[in-house]
Design an enzyme around this catalytic site. Sequence first.
Site, PDB file in Angstrom:
ATOM      1  CB  CYS A 177      -0.940  -0.082   1.208  1.00  0.00           C
ATOM      2  SG  CYS A 177      -2.347   1.024   1.159  1.00  0.00           S
ATOM      3  CG  HIS A 230      -2.852   2.620  -2.712  1.00  0.00           C
ATOM      4  ND1 HIS A 230      -3.414   3.664  -3.419  1.00  0.00           N
ATOM      5  CD2 HIS A 230      -3.882   1.901  -2.212  1.00  0.00           C
ATOM      6  CE1 HIS A 230      -4.726   3.570  -3.329  1.00  0.00           C
ATOM      7  NE2 HIS A 230      -5.041   2.515  -2.602  1.00  0.00           N
TER       8      HIS A 230
END
Length: 436
Positions: free
Chosen positions: A151, A172
């Site tokens: 992420c 991400h």
Amino acid sequence: MAALAIPLFNCVPFSVQAPRKVVTSPPAAATRASPLTTSPISSPLSSLKKKVLVPIGMGTEEMEAVILVDVLRRAGADVLMASVESELEVEASSGTKLVADVGIAECADEVFDLVALPGGMPGSVRLRDCEVLRRITVKQAEDQRLYGAICAAPAVALLPWGLHKRKQITCHPAFMDKLPSFRAVKSNIQVTGKLTTSRGPGTTFEFALSFVEQLFGGDVAEGVGQKLLVHTDDYQRKEEFNKVDWSFNQTPTVLVPVANGSEEMEVVMLVDILRRAKVNVVVASVEKSKQIIASQSTKIVADTNIADASKSIYDLIILPGGTAGVERLQKSRIVKKLLREQMEAGRIYGGICSSPVVLQKQGLLKDKIATAHPYAIAKLTGQVAEKVGVVIDGKVITSKGLGTVIDFSLAIIGKLFGHSRARSVAEGIVFEYPKS
Ligand SMILES: *[C@@H]1O[C@H](CO)[C@@H](O)[C@H](O)[C@H]1NC(C)=O
């Protein structure tokens, strides 16, 4: 994580994609283990437990942290969830309160087989600014042991620590522009040497299973993946019967009762995803304490206890799974009463995993089509949609559990607010929104 206006590339659902790179070769094919019930470790050489560190801080993404811990524990690893804050209790990015096993200082001199960083904001910044964690992770890389981040964490923590050097990495979509462009890879999972990176909550099963494969071999990863129901090719993702409207004028409220033994991934995925859609979610403990200990030993602090929670009316009541937890939920007179009132008033309710069996026992699935975890589905005596991951029948919603919970949560959002909000939540968590 903020909603994204960024197009997603290679956004393949974790459910149809095996971890990409086999790093550790599996043992003989004959030793296909069953990691949930027996030890996956068969050879004496590997009988030393694999030690894994998953650090968390204020604003860590709870799905990412909890899926990593849960999946690796299911595979047989000895996982420590360590707080980088001064307290063990940490509020995660969507409001779930997790209680770490230890403080990070206690981990300073330990040797880990894997250090895996969950993302989320400001959680990734809190991890980055923790000097003890930085030293552990840098040493991990220097000593050629496994490490990884997902992420926001690859861009926010690994980059300033200098651990991305000469390696391709992903992260991400909202943080891709922070990565050096010639190193950035737009895939759900990137394994480069000892470093593994991934994109977001919706790719965390893949990320965790990639580590299972690297630590224990492909056979164990496949076995764990099957138990997690992440291979959805065998069934349809969602089916709706007797369609009715679920929309509300006010912010919908959802009650999620939890007990010791509730499945932590199911609780956390459901709550996180619904909160991302701006649903008002109340997690209520049926235990004496607000803190529960979930099925794979994750400690979660509920928002309230069930007696206080029962003073309000909820638009939806959803029961999470986890065999021992479901048994305890079933014993709660308050939960039973709330569910009966929910049905009588024509409000929405549902369950995941083995909890549809509880709904049935309490007479709440009469004339309803439902589904449940493969181990529990034989106990459903009514109409069953066995090959469907998420079943909606009027105002009742049921699901198989674990790997189907993201679809389940998005289905609820779709019914409450329409597809566009559900799709934007799916994009934010890097998960392929189901067609239709
Ligand atoms: C439930 O878990 C909590 C810890 O979170 C513990 O204090 C309590 O004793 C447990 N209750 C039961 C009945 O096992």
